[in-house]
Scaffold this motif. Structure first.
Motif, PDB file in Angstrom:
ATOM      1  N   ASN A   1       0.821  -1.214   0.000  1.00 27.43           N
ATOM      2  CA  ASN A   1       0.000   0.000   0.000  1.00 27.43           C
ATOM      3  C   ASN A   1       0.854   1.263   0.000  1.00 27.43           C
ATOM      4  O   ASN A   1       0.519   2.240  -0.660  1.00 27.43           O
ATOM      5  CB  ASN A   1      -0.943   0.008   1.198  1.00 27.43           C
TER       6      ASN A   1
ATOM      7  N   SER B   1      -9.268  -1.621   4.910  1.00 28.45           N
ATOM      8  CA  SER B   1     -10.238  -1.770   3.827  1.00 28.45           C
ATOM      9  C   SER B   1     -10.599  -0.411   3.227  1.00 28.45           C
ATOM     10  O   SER B   1     -10.794  -0.299   2.013  1.00 28.45           O
ATOM     11  CB  SER B   1     -11.494  -2.475   4.332  1.00 28.45           C
ATOM     12  N   GLY B   2     -10.654   0.621   4.037  1.00 25.17           N
ATOM     13  CA  GLY B   2     -10.929   1.962   3.530  1.00 25.17           C
ATOM     14  C   GLY B   2      -9.803   2.482   2.663  1.00 25.17           C
ATOM     15  O   GLY B   2     -10.032   3.090   1.616  1.00 25.17           O
ATOM     16  N   ARG B   3      -8.562   2.228   3.093  1.00 20.07           N
ATOM     17  CA  ARG B   3      -7.411   2.650   2.291  1.00 20.07           C
ATOM     18  C   ARG B   3      -7.359   1.880   0.973  1.00 20.07           C
ATOM     19  O   ARG B   3      -7.085   2.450  -0.079  1.00 20.07           O
ATOM     20  CB  ARG B   3      -6.124   2.480   3.081  1.00 20.07           C
ATOM     21  N   ALA B   4      -7.654   0.590   1.040  1.00 25.42           N
ATOM     22  CA  ALA B   4      -7.660  -0.221  -0.181  1.00 25.42           C
ATOM     23  C   ALA B   4      -8.758   0.247  -1.137  1.00 25.42           C
ATOM     24  O   ALA B   4      -8.546   0.329  -2.350  1.00 25.42           O
ATOM     25  CB  ALA B   4      -7.860  -1.695   0.170  1.00 25.42           C
ATOM     26  N   PHE B   5      -9.942   0.558  -0.583  1.00 26.46           N
ATOM     27  CA  PHE B   5     -11.029   1.053  -1.417  1.00 26.46           C
ATOM     28  C   PHE B   5     -10.647   2.364  -2.093  1.00 26.46           C
ATOM     29  O   PHE B   5     -10.905   2.562  -3.279  1.00 26.46           O
ATOM     30  CB  PHE B   5     -12.308   1.235  -0.591  1.00 26.46           C
ATOM     31  N   LEU B   6     -10.018   3.267  -1.348  1.00 28.56           N
ATOM     32  CA  LEU B   6      -9.632   4.555  -1.918  1.00 28.56           C
ATOM     33  C   LEU B   6      -8.597   4.373  -3.024  1.00 28.56           C
ATOM     34  O   LEU B   6      -8.689   5.016  -4.070  1.00 28.56           O
ATOM     35  CB  LEU B   6      -9.095   5.473  -0.824  1.00 28.56           C
TER      36      LEU B   6
ATOM     37  N   LEU C   1      -8.234   1.683  -4.861  1.00 25.40           N
ATOM     38  CA  LEU C   1      -8.953   1.057  -5.971  1.00 25.40           C
ATOM     39  C   LEU C   1      -9.751   2.099  -6.739  1.00 25.40           C
ATOM     40  O   LEU C   1      -9.767   2.100  -7.979  1.00 25.40           O
ATOM     41  CB  LEU C   1      -9.866  -0.050  -5.446  1.00 25.40           C
ATOM     42  N   MET C   2     -10.423   2.994  -6.038  1.00 25.72           N
ATOM     43  CA  MET C   2     -11.175   4.054  -6.688  1.00 25.72           C
ATOM     44  C   MET C   2     -10.250   4.955  -7.514  1.00 25.72           C
ATOM     45  O   MET C   2     -10.551   5.289  -8.661  1.00 25.72           O
ATOM     46  CB  MET C   2     -11.915   4.888  -5.641  1.00 25.72           C
TER      47      MET C   2
ATOM     48  N   THR D   1      -9.124   3.205 -10.628  1.00 26.14           N
ATOM     49  CA  THR D   1     -10.196   3.172 -11.624  1.00 26.14           C
ATOM     50  C   THR D   1     -10.290   4.508 -12.352  1.00 26.14           C
ATOM     51  O   THR D   1     -10.445   4.545 -13.573  1.00 26.14           O
ATOM     52  CB  THR D   1     -11.545   2.843 -10.944  1.00 26.14           C
TER      53      THR D   1
END
Length: 130
Positions: free
Chosen positions: A24, A90-95, A97-98, A101
């Motif tokens: 990360n 999970s929040g850092r991973a989501f950010l 990923l966003m 994208t």
């Protein structure tokens, strides 16, 4: 807590968490560096069909978000205290990923085929990136 049901995490779990943390950190640092470099040098903003201000705005936000994720991964208390979603992996991973994208959505605009407008009338589009 977590998957262990309250038991202490094993050494293998600790190693995986350390590897994920470094991955990360690398991803956030790479994203921030590339976005800020693109923002400050203005490379690839000459495509006639793309507004350079839009590209600079997107790259600016990607750089800021990457810097915030990097700060969260490094444990900066100001970031973790004020941005609640970054307190969790999970929040850092989501950010990330966003942001990835958004970057992939902008990438075909920067490709030479898209920049020259080649075969747009025939309906050609980018299906893979290398």
């Amino acid at each position: 807590a977590g998957f262990t049901g309250g038991a202490a995490p094993s050494a293998a779990d600790a190693r995986l968490r350390t590897k994920a943390k470094w991955a990360n950190i690398f991803a956030a640092l790479t994203m921030a560096c590339v976005a800020f470099e693109h923002l400050l040098t203005g490379q690839g903003q000459g495509a006639g069909h793309c507004n350079p201000l839009l590209v600079r705005t997107v790259m600016g936000w990607l750089g800021v978000l990457g810097t915030l994720v990097l700060g969260a991964e490094l444990g900066l208390s100001a970031v973790l205290r004020n941005i609640q979603v970054l307190q969790h992996r999970s929040g850092r991973a989501f950010l990330l990923l966003m942001c990835g994208t958004i970057g992939m959505a902008a990438a075909p605009v920067e490709l030479p085929m898209a920049a020259t407008g080649y075969a747009y009338t025939e309906g050609a589009f980018v299906v893979s990136m290398q």
